[in-house]
Design a protein around this motif. Sequence first.
Motif, mmCIF file in Angstrom:
data_model
loop_
_atom_site.group_PDB
_atom_site.id
_atom_site.type_symbol
_atom_site.label_atom_id
_atom_site.label_comp_id
_atom_site.label_asym_id
_atom_site.label_seq_id
_atom_site.Cartn_x
_atom_site.Cartn_y
_atom_site.Cartn_z
ATOM 1 N N GLN B 37 0.847 -1.191 0.000
ATOM 2 C CA GLN B 37 0.000 0.000 0.000
ATOM 3 C C GLN B 37 0.879 1.235 0.000
ATOM 4 O O GLN B 37 1.718 1.423 0.889
ATOM 5 C CB GLN B 37 -0.927 0.010 1.225
ATOM 6 N N GLN B 41 -2.313 5.239 -4.063
ATOM 7 C CA GLN B 41 -2.314 4.162 -5.077
ATOM 8 C C GLN B 41 -3.146 2.963 -4.668
ATOM 9 O O GLN B 41 -3.243 2.016 -5.411
ATOM 10 C CB GLN B 41 -0.883 3.703 -5.357
ATOM 11 N N GLY B 42 -3.720 2.971 -3.501
ATOM 12 C CA GLY B 42 -4.492 1.812 -3.095
ATOM 13 C C GLY B 42 -3.617 0.604 -2.824
ATOM 14 O O GLY B 42 -2.400 0.704 -2.683
ATOM 15 N N LEU B 43 -4.227 -0.552 -2.785
ATOM 16 C CA LEU B 43 -3.522 -1.796 -2.507
ATOM 17 C C LEU B 43 -3.170 -2.490 -3.821
ATOM 18 O O LEU B 43 -4.014 -2.629 -4.698
ATOM 19 C CB LEU B 43 -4.381 -2.733 -1.662
#
Lengths: 113, 113
Positions: B37, B41-43
Amino acid sequence: QKEVEQDPGPLSVPEGAIVSLNCTYSNSAFQYFMWYRQYSRKGPELLMYTYSSGNKEDGRFTAQVDKSSKYISLFIRDSQPSDSATYLCAMIDVGGATNKLIFGTGTLLAVQP
Amino acid sequence: DGGITQSPKYLFRKEGQNVTLSCEQNLNHDAMYWYRQDPGQGLRLIYYSQIVNDFQKGDIAEGYSVSREKKESFPLTVTSAQKNPTAFYLCASSRGATNQPQHFGDGTRLSIL
């Protein structure tokens, strides 16, 4: 274009407000939908898991899915300062061979006392 | 209590060094996952394993390696080939069926000295 779009916020609301968090997606193979809550420096915690279009309620939380519009929402009623966190939507791509979760980038929510 | 334990919470890596992140689960889940994470950028999926002694690359596997010798354990090694390793690493597990949600540990934050 990202497969899942989520407004990053930050979203700031007063205590007691109704909060609406939203995600849109482009892939019709997404059939299972989740909302996770993530506090700072912690892992995501599963809040809601749903499959069907329509509403699913759990306490102050309601998850809404509209597959025809490719749109999901999470509503928080009577928001509390303890709800302050990042909320992640996630979807399962059933078109693949594995349980691949596609995440939104998260919306940061702050509930002001 | 059943859950996923990640250790350590904080880890520092020197240039040219390999480091290993631990992930243990007692949920009797078949499938396990590693995510990275980064802010905004999120996961992103690094590796996943659906059964013991088998694992597959995710979207960003370069510079990482894993093993799955036991059902409850899925360690991740960040090698010196990973040039930008500073991130929050999350381990997850699920029952393995394609429609099951994933449950997460509380993460390891890796930084470069």
